[in-house]
Scaffold this motif. Structure first.
Motif, PDB file in Angstrom:
ATOM      1  N   TYR A 194      42.283  -5.649 130.478  1.00 54.87           N
ATOM      2  CA  TYR A 194      42.439  -4.572 129.511  1.00 54.87           C
ATOM      3  C   TYR A 194      41.611  -3.362 129.940  1.00 54.87           C
ATOM      4  CZ  TYR A 194      41.976  -2.527 124.716  1.00 54.87           C
ATOM      5  OH  TYR A 194      41.957  -1.720 123.610  1.00 54.87           O
ATOM      6  N   ALA A 195      42.278  -2.214 130.003  1.00 53.14           N
ATOM      7  CA  ALA A 195      41.599  -0.938 130.235  1.00 53.14           C
ATOM      8  C   ALA A 195      42.190   0.065 129.253  1.00 53.14           C
ATOM      9  CB  ALA A 195      41.789  -0.463 131.672  1.00 53.14           C
ATOM     10  N   PRO A 196      41.497   0.403 128.186  1.00 54.00           N
ATOM     11  CA  PRO A 196      42.071   1.301 127.181  1.00 54.00           C
ATOM     12  C   PRO A 196      42.450   2.672 127.735  1.00 54.00           C
ATOM     13  CG  PRO A 196      40.093   0.223 126.343  1.00 54.00           C
ATOM     14  CD  PRO A 196      40.162  -0.074 127.807  1.00 54.00           C
ATOM     15  N   PHE A 197      43.635   3.112 127.384  1.00 56.40           N
ATOM     16  CA  PHE A 197      44.152   4.459 127.615  1.00 56.40           C
ATOM     17  C   PHE A 197      44.207   4.919 129.079  1.00 56.40           C
ATOM     18  CE2 PHE A 197      42.379   4.538 123.225  1.00 56.40           C
ATOM     19  CZ  PHE A 197      43.612   4.597 122.566  1.00 56.40           C
ATOM     20  N   PRO A 198      44.956   4.195 129.902  1.00 56.34           N
ATOM     21  CA  PRO A 198      45.278   4.736 131.242  1.00 56.34           C
ATOM     22  C   PRO A 198      46.032   6.051 131.079  1.00 56.34           C
ATOM     23  CG  PRO A 198      45.881   2.421 131.062  1.00 56.34           C
ATOM     24  CD  PRO A 198      45.555   2.882 129.676  1.00 56.34           C
ATOM     25  N   ASP A 199      46.033   6.873 132.116  1.00 54.40           N
ATOM     26  CA  ASP A 199      46.600   8.216 132.001  1.00 54.40           C
ATOM     27  C   ASP A 199      48.054   8.228 131.554  1.00 54.40           C
ATOM     28  OD1 ASP A 199      44.254   9.438 132.687  1.00 54.40           O
ATOM     29  OD2 ASP A 199      44.777   9.738 134.796  1.00 54.40           O
ATOM     30  N   ASP A 200      48.867   7.367 132.167  1.00 56.31           N
ATOM     31  CA  ASP A 200      50.309   7.428 131.906  1.00 56.31           C
ATOM     32  C   ASP A 200      50.946   6.068 132.185  1.00 56.31           C
ATOM     33  OD1 ASP A 200      50.378   7.276 134.731  1.00 56.31           O
ATOM     34  OD2 ASP A 200      50.477   9.468 134.908  1.00 56.31           O
ATOM     35  N   PRO A 213      49.782 -12.683 137.997  1.00 53.99           N
ATOM     36  CA  PRO A 213      50.604 -12.891 136.796  1.00 53.99           C
ATOM     37  C   PRO A 213      49.814 -12.903 135.492  1.00 53.99           C
ATOM     38  CG  PRO A 213      50.128 -15.007 137.755  1.00 53.99           C
ATOM     39  CD  PRO A 213      49.467 -13.982 138.650  1.00 53.99           C
ATOM     40  N   LYS A 214      48.551 -12.528 135.530  1.00 54.27           N
ATOM     41  CA  LYS A 214      47.771 -12.565 134.295  1.00 54.27           C
ATOM     42  C   LYS A 214      48.205 -11.444 133.351  1.00 54.27           C
ATOM     43  CE  LYS A 214      43.861 -15.270 135.746  1.00 54.27           C
ATOM     44  NZ  LYS A 214      42.412 -15.490 135.636  1.00 54.27           N
ATOM     45  N   PRO A 215      48.164 -11.691 132.045  1.00 50.90           N
ATOM     46  CA  PRO A 215      48.649 -10.707 131.082  1.00 50.90           C
ATOM     47  C   PRO A 215      47.707  -9.524 130.908  1.00 50.90           C
ATOM     48  CG  PRO A 215      47.815 -12.645 129.951  1.00 50.90           C
ATOM     49  CD  PRO A 215      47.805 -12.974 131.414  1.00 50.90           C
ATOM     50  N   VAL A 216      48.312  -8.404 130.545  1.00 51.28           N
ATOM     51  CA  VAL A 216      47.576  -7.151 130.319  1.00 51.28           C
ATOM     52  C   VAL A 216      47.713  -6.738 128.861  1.00 51.28           C
ATOM     53  CG1 VAL A 216      47.600  -4.659 130.827  1.00 51.28           C
ATOM     54  CG2 VAL A 216      47.746  -6.332 132.692  1.00 51.28           C
ATOM     55  N   ASN A 217      46.609  -6.272 128.292  1.00 53.57           N
ATOM     56  CA  ASN A 217      46.612  -5.678 126.956  1.00 53.57           C
ATOM     57  C   ASN A 217      46.583  -4.163 127.089  1.00 53.57           C
ATOM     58  OD1 ASN A 217      45.846  -6.169 123.815  1.00 53.57           O
ATOM     59  ND2 ASN A 217      44.754  -4.385 124.585  1.00 53.57           N
ATOM     60  N   VAL A 218      47.385  -3.495 126.281  1.00 56.50           N
ATOM     61  CA  VAL A 218      47.338  -2.036 126.166  1.00 56.50           C
ATOM     62  C   VAL A 218      47.128  -1.697 124.702  1.00 56.50           C
ATOM     63  CG1 VAL A 218      48.738   0.074 126.281  1.00 56.50           C
ATOM     64  CG2 VAL A 218      48.715  -1.512 128.204  1.00 56.50           C
ATOM     65  N   VAL A 219      46.213  -0.790 124.425  1.00 57.48           N
ATOM     66  CA  VAL A 219      46.014  -0.371 123.043  1.00 57.48           C
ATOM     67  C   VAL A 219      46.915   0.832 122.769  1.00 57.48           C
ATOM     68  CG1 VAL A 219      43.966   1.012 123.637  1.00 57.48           C
ATOM     69  CG2 VAL A 219      44.362   0.314 121.264  1.00 57.48           C
ATOM     70  N   VAL A 220      47.912   0.652 121.931  1.00 52.46           N
ATOM     71  CA  VAL A 220      48.875   1.663 121.480  1.00 52.46           C
ATOM     72  C   VAL A 220      49.753   2.177 122.616  1.00 52.46           C
ATOM     73  CG1 VAL A 220      49.224   3.811 120.219  1.00 52.46           C
ATOM     74  CG2 VAL A 220      47.335   2.309 119.594  1.00 52.46           C
ATOM     75  N   GLY A 221      49.160   2.730 123.664  1.00 55.49           N
ATOM     76  CA  GLY A 221      49.940   3.267 124.769  1.00 55.49           C
ATOM     77  C   GLY A 221      49.058   4.043 125.731  1.00 55.49           C
ATOM     78  N   PRO A 222      49.652   4.782 126.660  1.00 54.75           N
ATOM     79  CA  PRO A 222      48.860   5.566 127.605  1.00 54.75           C
ATOM     80  C   PRO A 222      48.246   6.799 126.939  1.00 54.75           C
ATOM     81  CG  PRO A 222      51.177   6.024 127.909  1.00 54.75           C
ATOM     82  CD  PRO A 222      51.100   4.916 126.892  1.00 54.75           C
ATOM     83  N   ALA A 223      47.282   7.405 127.620  1.00 58.01           N
ATOM     84  CA  ALA A 223      46.641   8.604 127.089  1.00 58.01           C
ATOM     85  C   ALA A 223      47.616   9.759 126.963  1.00 58.01           C
ATOM     86  CB  ALA A 223      45.463   9.002 127.985  1.00 58.01           C
ATOM     87  N   SER A 224      48.702   9.735 127.733  1.00 50.16           N
ATOM     88  CA  SER A 224      49.680  10.829 127.708  1.00 50.16           C
ATOM     89  C   SER A 224      50.500  10.866 126.426  1.00 50.16           C
ATOM     90  CB  SER A 224      50.613  10.710 128.917  1.00 50.16           C
ATOM     91  OG  SER A 224      51.247   9.440 128.947  1.00 50.16           O
ATOM     92  N   GLY A 225      50.460   9.779 125.636  1.00 47.98           N
ATOM     93  CA  GLY A 225      51.178   9.784 124.371  1.00 47.98           C
ATOM     94  C   GLY A 225      51.813   8.447 124.046  1.00 47.98           C
ATOM     95  N   VAL A 226      52.124   8.263 122.774  1.00 53.24           N
ATOM     96  CA  VAL A 226      52.702   7.005 122.310  1.00 53.24           C
ATOM     97  C   VAL A 226      54.110   6.837 122.868  1.00 53.24           C
ATOM     98  CG1 VAL A 226      53.372   5.679 120.272  1.00 53.24           C
ATOM     99  CG2 VAL A 226      51.325   7.114 120.196  1.00 53.24           C
TER     100      VAL A 226
END
Length: 288
Positions: A194-200, A213-226
């Motif tokens: 998990y890395a909150p808010f990648p650029d895009d 193959p390990k799973p990734v968490n994203v909070v809401v979406g990228p920093a560029s927008g939902v």
């Protein structure tokens, strides 16, 4: 011990290990899932009523609701876990603890947080590479990896460990270093990255590919927008958390309604949930 009601409203008691297994399985299914982050009992029950299958705590939402800053250990490990236990007890759902940096700089602090989360009945726990020190907000690479290594050793087969780097949140716009950290966390045993808010979206795709193959968490979406949930899932994201967004959404609505009330218009402030509906939710949750 967490309880949930079956469709026949029969109380079913789930152990911490069963909740862990249930939570883990959500990360393994096609498409993954969305995990909201309530901050109190009623918000947790509303998440369950909406049909969500697992919940996460939010260190920011808990801190803000208590009038405290986030990310500075203003909320203790014990208080955070008490909040998580309440959420789990009322809903019977797997709960993932947003436990910041593990409440201390040493690997032993991260291990202590993992052990405390297991004892509290949580299904998942997260360890960040933050330091709670504004002068050096992120641990060095080696220190960050060692903290995750020891946390993963304690968590293995007992609780789902999310390892998180806060580079982007701390203004370190370095995708290469972010991926390097996440790959290393995966290699030493973290279950979710998990890395909150990648650029895009391209950055999100690069992260997913790097740790597969390990799973990734994203909070809401990228920093560029939902973006739509379907787009995140098409990129390979397995878990979409909402972080403090439910809390800030609620506060935004309250702020607007209070401004209207202060100007003499009481209609907006009067259109929320009725007390009776909240009492019914709580009554059903505690009936068993």
């Amino acid at each position: 011990m967490p309880v949930f009601l079956s469709r026949r409203r029969t109380a079913v008691i789930m152990t911490q290990y069963e909740l862990y297994e249930r939570f883990k399985s959500l990360h393994e299914r096609v498409g993954g899932f969305v995990m909201p982050n309530p901050w109190d009992g009623v918000s947790a029950l509303l998440c369950k009523e909406a049909g969500f299958e697992a919940l996460g705590t939010s260190s920011a939402a808990i801190a803000f609701s208590l009038g405290l800053p986030d990310g500075s250990h203003a909320v203790s490990r014990e208080l955070h876990l008490q909040n998580a236990v309440l959420i789990g007890k009322l809903t019977g759902l797997p709960v993932n603890g947003d436990t910041e940096d593990g409440y201390g700089p040493a690997p032993a602090d991260a291990v202590a947080t993992v052990e405390a989360a297991i004892a509290a009945g949580l299904a998942g726990v997260a360890i960040e590479d933050t330091t709670a020190d504004p002068s050096r907000p992120i641990h060095t690479f080696d220190d960050a990896v060692e903290r995750v290594r020891q946390a993963a050793k304690a968590a293995k087969g007992r609780i789902l460990l999310t390892a998180r780097t806060d580079n982007f949140l701390q203004g370190i716009d370095d995708l290469e270093d972010t991926i390097k950290r996440l790959v290393a966390f995966a290699e030493v045993g973290a279950d979710v990255l998990y890395a909150p808010f990648p650029d895009d979206m391209d950055a999100i795709r690069a992260i997913v590919k790097a740790v597969a193959p390990k799973p990734v968490n994203v909070v809401v979406g990228p920093a560029s927008g939902v973006v739509p949930v379907a787009e995140l899932q098409a990129a390979g994201v397995k878990r979409i958390s909402l972080g403090a967004v439910p809390y800030t959404h609620a506060m935004g609505a309250l702020r607007a309604a209070l401004k209207e009330a202060a100007s003499g218009n009481l209609v907006p402030i009067s259109t929320g949930m009725r007390g009776g509906a909240i009492m019914k939710l709580l009554g059903e949750a505690t009936a068993s």
